[in-house]
Design a protein around this motif. Structure first.
Motif, PDB file in Angstrom:
ATOM      1  N   GLU A   6       0.829  -1.204   0.000  1.00  0.00           N
ATOM      2  CA  GLU A   6       0.000   0.000   0.000  1.00  0.00           C
ATOM      3  C   GLU A   6       0.866   1.258   0.000  1.00  0.00           C
ATOM      4  N   ARG A  19      -5.838   9.449  -1.813  1.00  0.00           N
ATOM      5  CA  ARG A  19      -6.031   8.258  -2.625  1.00  0.00           C
ATOM      6  C   ARG A  19      -4.995   7.220  -2.223  1.00  0.00           C
ATOM      7  N   SER A  21      -3.265   3.483  -2.742  1.00  0.00           N
ATOM      8  CA  SER A  21      -2.980   2.510  -3.789  1.00  0.00           C
ATOM      9  C   SER A  21      -2.476   1.225  -3.154  1.00  0.00           C
ATOM     10  N   CYS A  22      -2.725   0.132  -3.825  1.00  0.00           N
ATOM     11  CA  CYS A  22      -2.245  -1.172  -3.368  1.00  0.00           C
ATOM     12  C   CYS A  22      -1.772  -1.929  -4.598  1.00  0.00           C
ATOM     13  N   ARG A  72     -10.021  -0.349  -9.608  1.00  0.00           N
ATOM     14  CA  ARG A  72      -8.842  -1.174  -9.882  1.00  0.00           C
ATOM     15  C   ARG A  72      -8.405  -0.993 -11.320  1.00  0.00           C
ATOM     16  N   THR A  78      -3.176  -3.081  -9.674  1.00  0.00           N
ATOM     17  CA  THR A  78      -3.315  -2.113  -8.586  1.00  0.00           C
ATOM     18  C   THR A  78      -4.785  -1.844  -8.283  1.00  0.00           C
ATOM     19  N   TYR A  80      -7.268   0.807  -5.904  1.00  0.00           N
ATOM     20  CA  TYR A  80      -7.231   2.144  -5.324  1.00  0.00           C
ATOM     21  C   TYR A  80      -8.407   2.347  -4.373  1.00  0.00           C
TER      22      TYR A  80
END
Length: 127
Positions: A6, A19, A21-22, A72, A78, A80
Motif C-alpha cells: 500500500e 487516494r 494505492s495497493c 482497480r 493495482t 485504489y
C-alpha cells in the motif's frame, strides 16, 4: 509469493481527500476480488470496501458510502481507494487484501475470506 504494498496514506485535514494505492504481485491479480479494511486505535479491524475481479461490482460499509470509491486497474495490478470528505473518525491504518477464491465475492466483508494482506498505511484526519 503474493505481495501487496500500500501507499498514499498521510495526514489530512477534515474535509480533505487522499487516494490509497495497493500494488499486487505474485498471483493473477485480475482473477481475485480486492478489499480494503481499516483499524482505528483501540478498535477491531473493519471492512471498508471491496471490488470484484473485473471491477464490475463494488460494496462499501455504510459509513463511507458516497465519500469513498474503490477502483482497480488490472493492467497495473493495482487497486485504489479514493477517499473524499474525510472525517476524523476515518483515522486508521488502512490495509488492502486479496480474496482467497477466484471469481468470487463470498463473504467479502469478512476478514477470514482474504488470504493475503498488505502491511497497511496510516491515514490521519485532523479536525
Amino acid at each position: 509469493q503474493v505481495q501487496l504494498v500500500e501507499s498514499g496514506g498521510g495526514l489530512v485535514q477534515a474535509g480533505g481527500s487522499l487516494r490509497l494505492s495497493c500494488a499486487a504481485s505474485g498471483r493473477t491479480f485480475s482473477d481475485y476480488a480486492m478489499g480494503w479494511f481499516r483499524q482505528a486505535p483501540g478498535k477491531e479491524r473493519e471492512f471498508v470496501a471491496v471490488i470484484s475481479w473485473n471491477g464490475g461490482t463494488t460494496y462499501y460499509t455504510d459509513s463511507v458510502k458516497g465519500r469513498f470509491t474503490i477502483s482497480r486497474d488490472n493492467a497495473k495490478n493495482t487497486v485504489y481507494l479514493q477517499m473524499n470528505s474525510l472525517k476524523p473518525e476515518d483515522t486508521a491504518v488502512y490495509t488492502c487484501a486479496m480474496h482467497q477464491m477466484r471469481y468470487r465475492l463470498i463473504g467479502s466483508h469478512q476478514e477470514e475470506k482474504y488470504d493475503y494482506w498488505g502491511q497497511g498505511t496510516q491515514v490521519t484526519v485532523s479536525s
